[in-house]
Design an enzyme around this catalytic site. Structure first.
Site, PDB file in Angstrom:
ATOM      1  N   ASP A 174       0.912  -1.148  -0.078  1.00 22.45           N
ATOM      2  CA  ASP A 174       0.058   0.155   0.007  1.00 22.45           C
ATOM      3  C   ASP A 174       0.978   1.238   0.094  1.00 22.45           C
ATOM      4  O   ASP A 174       1.758   1.236   0.938  1.00 22.45           O
ATOM      5  CB  ASP A 174      -0.880  -0.027   1.179  1.00 22.45           C
ATOM      6  CG  ASP A 174      -1.826  -1.171   1.436  1.00 22.45           C
ATOM      7  OD1 ASP A 174      -2.443  -1.524   0.525  1.00 22.45           O
ATOM      8  OD2 ASP A 174      -1.460  -1.887   2.380  1.00 22.45           O
ATOM      9  N   ASP A 230       3.450  -0.183  -8.290  1.00 27.09           N
ATOM     10  CA  ASP A 230       2.964   0.397  -9.563  1.00 27.09           C
ATOM     11  C   ASP A 230       2.681   2.025  -9.019  1.00 27.09           C
ATOM     12  O   ASP A 230       2.042   2.998  -9.814  1.00 27.09           O
ATOM     13  CB  ASP A 230       1.654   0.059  -9.951  1.00 27.09           C
ATOM     14  CG  ASP A 230       0.465  -0.037  -8.780  1.00 27.09           C
ATOM     15  OD1 ASP A 230       0.942   0.111  -7.767  1.00 27.09           O
ATOM     16  OD2 ASP A 230      -0.570  -0.049  -8.962  1.00 27.09           O
ATOM     17  N   GLU A 261      -0.789  -6.119  -9.164  1.00 20.35           N
ATOM     18  CA  GLU A 261      -0.120  -5.650 -10.302  1.00 20.35           C
ATOM     19  C   GLU A 261      -1.162  -5.511 -11.453  1.00 20.35           C
ATOM     20  O   GLU A 261      -1.264  -4.342 -12.271  1.00 20.35           O
ATOM     21  CB  GLU A 261       1.004  -6.450 -10.778  1.00 20.35           C
ATOM     22  CG  GLU A 261       1.460  -6.141 -12.061  1.00 20.35           C
ATOM     23  CD  GLU A 261       2.949  -6.649 -12.361  1.00 20.35           C
ATOM     24  OE1 GLU A 261       3.714  -7.299 -11.485  1.00 20.35           O
ATOM     25  OE2 GLU A 261       3.513  -6.484 -13.366  1.00 20.35           O
TER      26      GLU A 261
END
Ligand SMILES: C[S@@+](CC[C@H](N)C(=O)[O-])C[C@H]1O[C@@H](n2cnc3c(N)ncnc32)[C@H](O)[C@@H]1O
Length: 234
Positions: free
Chosen positions: A116, A152, A195
């Protein structure tokens, strides 16, 4: 908690490859794996795609996924059992407790997979690459043990680079866009559940690998905090 989650939560209690808050496990992991092979952790493992994927790729290494969510661990642990991977295990616990489960130098490498990003400045200390966490990892990593971050989140990627720079840690690899290059190493091609979700919407995957080669001075945490507050929008 939903019925399915409850069932999975209960199921892992009987799994031979899942340990919940395993106090007294320090120094016993090689006995569990029945070999002296190096141990890699996957932190924030969720469904454990890296623990299982790396376990398949490297039969002569051991892998332990750690996450607090039992229903997600159930997925990884079930996959490992179905595949007969005796070199893969899971711990259900807060990552904050890792020094309670491993001896100094017991861990060879750490992968942190899509943690996170904890975007709010006030949550910076919860980011798994905050120096507060790096000090915990340092307690269990062998000297020169590599930490890999795959994310990401451009924010978490930049934050981690800031930490690496500020504490002058050896940066081994820095990829702003993992899939843009040729000859992507097989380890980086393992895809996790998060992902696939592309929550950051950046359409890019970032990767960093680095080591911790010194004590991380507490005094620099205040400097990190002030650098972060300069970046916060008013
Ligand atoms: C965004 S998910 C990523 C899961 C997986 N690595 C993936 O890529 O699909 C982050 C995971 O980190 C776990 N997590 C976050 N902070 C944690 C902590 N302090 N201790 C244990 N697990 C934590 C959450 O339970 C969640 O499963």
């Amino acid at each position: 908690m939903g019925q399915k989650k409850l069932i999975r939560f209960e199921a892992i209690k009987g799994y031979e490859n899942v340990f919940e808050y395993p106090l007294n496990a320090k120094g016993t992991w090689n006995d569990f794996f029945k070999n002296n092979n190096p141990i890699t952790l996957e932190l924030a493992c969720g469904k454990g795609e890296y623990a299982v994927g790396l376990g398949k790729m490297h039969p002569n290494r051991n892998f332990i996924g750690i996450d607090i969510k039992g229903n997600r661990i159930w997925r990884g642990a079930t996959n490992a059992l179905e595949l007969g991977l005796t070199n893969v295990a899971f711990i259900r616990s807060l990552i904050d407790n890792v020094p309670d489960y491993f001896n100094p130098t017991e861990i060879d490498e750490i992968w942190i997979t899509f943690p996170d990003p904890q975007l709010r400045g006030s949550k910076a200390k919860k980011r798994l690459t905050h120096p507060k966490f790096l000090r915990l990892y340092q307690q269990i990593l062998k000297p020169g043990g590599i930490i890999h971050l795959k994310t990401d989140s451009p924010d978490l990627y930049q934050f981690t680079k800031l930490v690496i720079n500020l504490f002058e840690l050896p940066l081994l690899e820095d990829m702003d866009n993992v899939y843009a290059g040729a000859n992507i190493k097989p380890e980086l091609q393992i895809k996790t559940h998060y992902e696939g979700l592309d929550i950051a919407g950046s359409n890019r995957i970032h990767y960093l690998s680095f080591t911790i080669n010194k004590e991380l001075p507490l005094a620099l945490d205040a400097q990190l905090k002030s650098l972060l507050s300069e970046q916060e929008p008013d």
